[in-house]
Scaffold this motif. Sequence first.
Motif, short mmCIF file in Angstrom:
data_model
loop_
_atom_site.label_atom_id
_atom_site.label_comp_id
_atom_site.label_asym_id
_atom_site.label_seq_id
_atom_site.Cartn_x
_atom_site.Cartn_y
_atom_site.Cartn_z
N PRO A 196 -47.81 22.06 35.67
CA PRO A 196 -46.74 22.31 36.01
C PRO A 196 -46.27 23.95 36.71
O PRO A 196 -46.12 24.41 37.49
N PHE A 200 -40.55 20.55 29.01
CA PHE A 200 -41.03 19.11 29.26
C PHE A 200 -41.22 18.49 28.06
O PHE A 200 -41.68 18.94 27.09
N LEU A 226 -40.04 20.55 39.63
CA LEU A 226 -40.18 21.62 38.36
C LEU A 226 -38.12 21.73 38.20
O LEU A 226 -38.00 21.18 37.37
N VAL A 232 -46.10 16.80 29.14
CA VAL A 232 -47.23 16.39 30.96
C VAL A 232 -47.96 16.07 30.10
O VAL A 232 -49.15 15.40 29.60
N THR A 267 -42.85 14.56 39.51
CA THR A 267 -44.35 14.91 39.86
C THR A 267 -44.65 15.91 41.34
O THR A 267 -43.73 15.81 41.95
N SER A 270 -36.34 19.18 36.79
CA SER A 270 -37.34 18.33 35.53
C SER A 270 -36.90 19.30 34.12
O SER A 270 -36.91 18.65 32.76
N GLN A 326 -43.46 15.21 33.27
CA GLN A 326 -44.15 15.73 33.81
C GLN A 326 -45.64 15.42 34.29
O GLN A 326 -46.30 15.86 33.27
#
Length: 331
Positions: free
Chosen positions: A112, A119, A90, A122, A85, A93, A108
Motif C-alpha cells: 500500500p 490494515f 486505500l 497486507v 487492491t 480500506s 489489502q
Amino acid sequence: MGAAPQGRSNPLSIWVVSDGRAGIENQALGLAEAVQRLTPADIAVKRIRWRPLFDRLPSAWKTSAMLDPSSDKLTPPWPDLWIATGRATLPLSVRVARWSGGRTFVVQTQDPRWALGRFGMVVAPAHDGLSGDNVFEITGSPHRITPARLAEAAPAFADRLAGLPHPHVAVLVGGRSKAFDLPDAHAAALADQIARAVDAVGGSLLLTFSRRTPEAARAAITARLSPLPGWIWDGQGDNPLFAFLNAADHVLVTEDSANMATEAASTGKPVHVLPMVPLKPAGKFARLHADLRSHGAARPFDGALTPWTYEPLAETDRAARAVLEAMAAQA
C-alpha cells in the motif's frame, strides 16, 4: 481449514474492492475465491472511482463523500471480510474497520505504501521486500488461476485448438512499462527465436498480447509467427488465455509482468521467461524470477523447449488460509 470460522453459522460475506481494472481486480477476486474454496462465503464485487477533482489528492485527505456517483454503493451491512487492491481503495480500506465497529477484517493486496499498520493483513509480493507484523508475503501476486477454472474454460475453444500438434507452446507477450520496453527490432528477434524453437519440436503456437504491447512489436511478432500452426489471438471475441494455459505443454512469458509469470507458474507447466529491453535495473522482477527459479517453475528462455516438472505454485491458496487464521485469531 475447510469449514466456516469457529462460531459462524452463516456464510462469510466478502467484498472485493478495486477501481475496476481487470489486472488488479483479479488479485483481490482471486484471493476471495480462494477463501471461498475453504469456507462457505458470498462474494460481492465493488468498483469505485473518485470524482476527477479529488482523484489526485493524498489518500489521507480523501473521504467517501468524494467518490464519483458511478461508484458501487458502500453502505451497511458491512462485510465480514474486505479484500481490496490498488491505490484508489486505500482511503476506504483504512476506515472500513471503524465504520463497521471492528466487525470487518481488512485485507489489502500489493504494497500500500501508506498506513501499513492500519490494515488487518497486507498480502504482498515477496519481491517487494515489505515487512511488518501484519504482512503476509507470497511469491508473485494473488490470482484466479486454478486447475478447475482452466478446465472449465477449455470446452469453449476446443474446436479451435483441436488437432494442433504437440507440444502446444503458449506465448504471453506483455509490453512497455516503467521497467521494460519491447521495441519492434527486439520483438522480431524474440519471434524468430520462438519460431525456431517451435519448429524444432514440431509443435504449435498459442499466443496472446497484452494491452501494453506496442503496435509495432505486435506486428513484427505476428508477421514472423503466423506461418506456424496454431492461433495468434487478435483480441476479437472471448479471451482464450485460460484455454491456452490449460492446453499448453510449455508457457513462454515476457519478463515485464509479475502477474503473468505467477499465473503461468500455477499451472505446473514449464515457464520460460522471455527477455525484454530494460529501462532501469531489474530489481523486484529479478527477485521474483529468482523465486520462481528456486521453486523449479521458471527458467530463462534459452531457445530450447526442454520439458521439466515441478509442484504447481499455489500461493493464493496459502494466503487464503492465512487470512482465515488471522480472522479467527482476531475473533
